[in-house]
Design an enzyme around this catalytic site. Structure first.
Site, PDB file in Angstrom:
ATOM      1  CG  PHE A   1       0.867   3.504  -6.355  1.00  0.00           C
ATOM      2  CD1 PHE A   1       0.248   3.496  -5.108  1.00  0.00           C
ATOM      3  CD2 PHE A   1       2.220   3.839  -6.416  1.00  0.00           C
ATOM      4  CE1 PHE A   1       0.951   3.803  -3.948  1.00  0.00           C
ATOM      5  CE2 PHE A   1       2.927   4.148  -5.268  1.00  0.00           C
ATOM      6  CZ  PHE A   1       2.292   4.128  -4.035  1.00  0.00           C
TER       7      PHE A   1
ATOM      8  CE  LYS B   1       8.360   1.280  -7.564  1.00  0.00           C
ATOM      9  NZ  LYS B   1       7.136   2.077  -7.702  1.00  0.00           N
TER      10      LYS B   1
ATOM     11  CG  ASP C   1       3.848   7.211 -12.681  1.00  0.00           C
ATOM     12  OD1 ASP C   1       4.983   6.681 -12.774  1.00  0.00           O
ATOM     13  OD2 ASP C   1       3.260   7.344 -11.594  1.00  0.00           O
TER      14      ASP C   1
HETATM   15  C1  PLP Z   1       6.448   3.158  -7.060  1.00  0.00           C
HETATM   16  C2  PLP Z   1       5.651   4.067  -7.898  1.00  0.00           C
HETATM   17  C3  PLP Z   1       5.533   5.438  -7.589  1.00  0.00           C
HETATM   18  C4  PLP Z   1       6.088   6.035  -6.333  1.00  0.00           C
HETATM   19  O1  PLP Z   1       7.469   5.962  -6.267  1.00  0.00           O
HETATM   20  P1  PLP Z   1       8.201   6.175  -4.844  1.00  0.00           P
HETATM   21  O2  PLP Z   1       9.658   6.166  -5.195  1.00  0.00           O
HETATM   22  O3  PLP Z   1       7.785   5.037  -3.972  1.00  0.00           O
HETATM   23  O4  PLP Z   1       7.746   7.479  -4.315  1.00  0.00           O
HETATM   24  C5  PLP Z   1       4.857   6.250  -8.479  1.00  0.00           C
HETATM   25  N1  PLP Z   1       4.321   5.755  -9.602  1.00  0.00           N
HETATM   26  C6  PLP Z   1       4.413   4.444  -9.925  1.00  0.00           C
HETATM   27  C7  PLP Z   1       3.821   3.964 -11.201  1.00  0.00           C
HETATM   28  C8  PLP Z   1       5.070   3.554  -9.084  1.00  0.00           C
HETATM   29  O5  PLP Z   1       5.139   2.260  -9.402  1.00  0.00           O
END
Ligand code: PLP
Length: 389
Positions: free
Chosen positions: A133, A247, A218
């Site tokens: 994700f 986050k 990420d």
């Molecule tokens: C939540 C998340 C995103 C996206 O972040 P948003 O602030 O919702 O755009 C991207 N990568 C990972 C691993 C995430 O957990």
């Protein structure tokens, strides 16, 4: 004053219905606890999707926000602010990177990483993993390794490939002369708390080095102490070319960043990329205060200790429940894989005063604030034990 039912009715009437919400209205929080509008207390093992690492209503962050709001909320990136410069310095200090680009969300940070990878290398292909994700913008939803998120939004941007997470051979085979970067979550979060196989991320790092492909890590979900280290790159001892964070960065206030080393940062020249709000003084002030709390209170180390404790306690009750097929995780990022209906467990836990979430359909995900204590963990385990019976 609105009551819960009125709030829910207003939302249902006026907000676009894109979220499958839990039927409670959160009113306020403190540490690892939140209360709903009716005054019911919950232990928050969700933390706003792994955001509130330093706990709810942290006084230092609240004070930093109040002070900053009274001085300067926004001015744009057309001017300098001391908050942004200080936060950039701090982020390079605690990470393995030299420079920062500020954004407002995880998706935006990843979008920036993809753009920088293409600009720097002059190549187009981005390889990511199945079940990953990376966000909901068109490029990041294309990188995201589940068709369910991207299918309705075709045509999608070109140049994205997916390989199985944990399979270094598949990655090696997928890399071509036109590959700009590989983007990987250190631990797949939304995908169900999937840990990388032993040595995998190290192998990704070497492979990318060898093939002259950029390695984007990420850390939007794993960053800022969640895994027991400040970053998962510390845990796995890797040096990606770029790291994206969001986050937990602002202690709950929205702010995100792309971190990169000096050489790659040069790929972005003046005018290449930008955002109106990215790195605004309010977000930066919140992030500076939040990182200070993480460091002063040793929260990464606490996450490690409490995570081990949590997993041990869960293992003790696992024997009593055939529905639990696996418990996995690291630090305070824990997944309980269930043979059964995850949504029902989420509902029952909520009724018992514990907020958890179900991801990947059958994984109960526990990502509490890192300030949760052992008594609260005991209570959560007790509730799970009862609910699973
Ligand atoms: C939540 C998340 C995103 C996206 O972040 P948003 O602030 O919702 O755009 C991207 N990568 C990972 C691993 C995430 O957990």
């Amino acid at each position: 004053m609105l009551n819960s039912e009125e709030v829910i009715n207003l939302e249902k009437k006026f907000v676009m219905q894109t979220y499958n919400r839990q039927p409670i209205v959160i009113s306020h929080g403190k540490g690892a606890l939140v209360w709903d509008l009716d005054g019911k207390e919950y232990i928050d093992c969700f933390a706003g999707i792994a955001v509130n690492n330093i706990g709810h209503a942290n006084p230092k962050v609240a004070l930093a926000l109040c002070y900053q709001a009274q001085n300067l909320i926004h001015t744009s990136n057309i001017y300098y602010t001391k908050e942004q410069a200080q936060l950039a310095h701090e982020l390079t200090d605690i990470s393995r990177h030299d420079r920062v680009f500020f954004a407002n969300s995880g998706a935006e940070a990843n979008e920036a990483a993809i753009k920088l990878a293409r600009k720097f290398t002059g190549k187009s292909e981005i390889i990511s993993t199945i079940n990953s994700f990376h966000g909901r913008t068109l490029a990041t939803v294309t990188a995201t390794g589940s068709d369910k998120y991207s299918e309705p939004f075709k045509p999608l941007p070109q140049g994205f490939k997916h390989v199985p997470f944990g399979d270094i051979k598949a990655l090696a085979e997928a890399i071509s002369d036109d590959t700009a970067a590989v983007i990987i979550e250190a631990i797949q979060g939304e995908g169900g708390v999937i840990l990388p196989p032993e040595g995998y991320l190290k192998d990704v790092e070497s492979l990318c080095d060898q093939k002259d492909v950029l390695f984007i890590l990420d850390e939007v979900q794993t960053g800022f102490g969640r895994t027991g280290e400040m970053f998962a790159s510390d845990l796995y001892n890797i040096q990606p070319d770029m790291t994206t964070v969001a986050k937990a960065l602002g202690g709950g206030y929205p702010i995100a960043a792309l971190l990169a080393n000096e050489r790659i940062s040069k790929g972005f020249e003046i005018g290449d990329h930008g955002t109106t709000f990215g790195g605004n003084p309010l977000g930066c002030a919140a992030a500076i205060a939040s990182i200070e709390v993480l460091k002063d209170e040793n929260l990464p180390a606490k996450a490690k200790e409490l995570g081990d404790y949590f997993i041990d306690k869960l293992a003790e009750i696992a024997d009593n429940h055939q529905a639990i097929t696996q418990i996995r995780g690291i630090g305070l990022m824990i997944g309980i894989e269930i043979d059964g209906n995850g949504a029902e467990i989420v509902d029952k836990c909520r009724e018992e005063g514990v907020l958890v979430n179900c991801t990947a359909e059958n994984v109960i995900r526990l990502t509490p604030p890192l300030v949760i204590n052992k008594e609260q963990i005991d209570k959560v385990v007790e509730v799970l034990d009862k609910v699973l019976s």
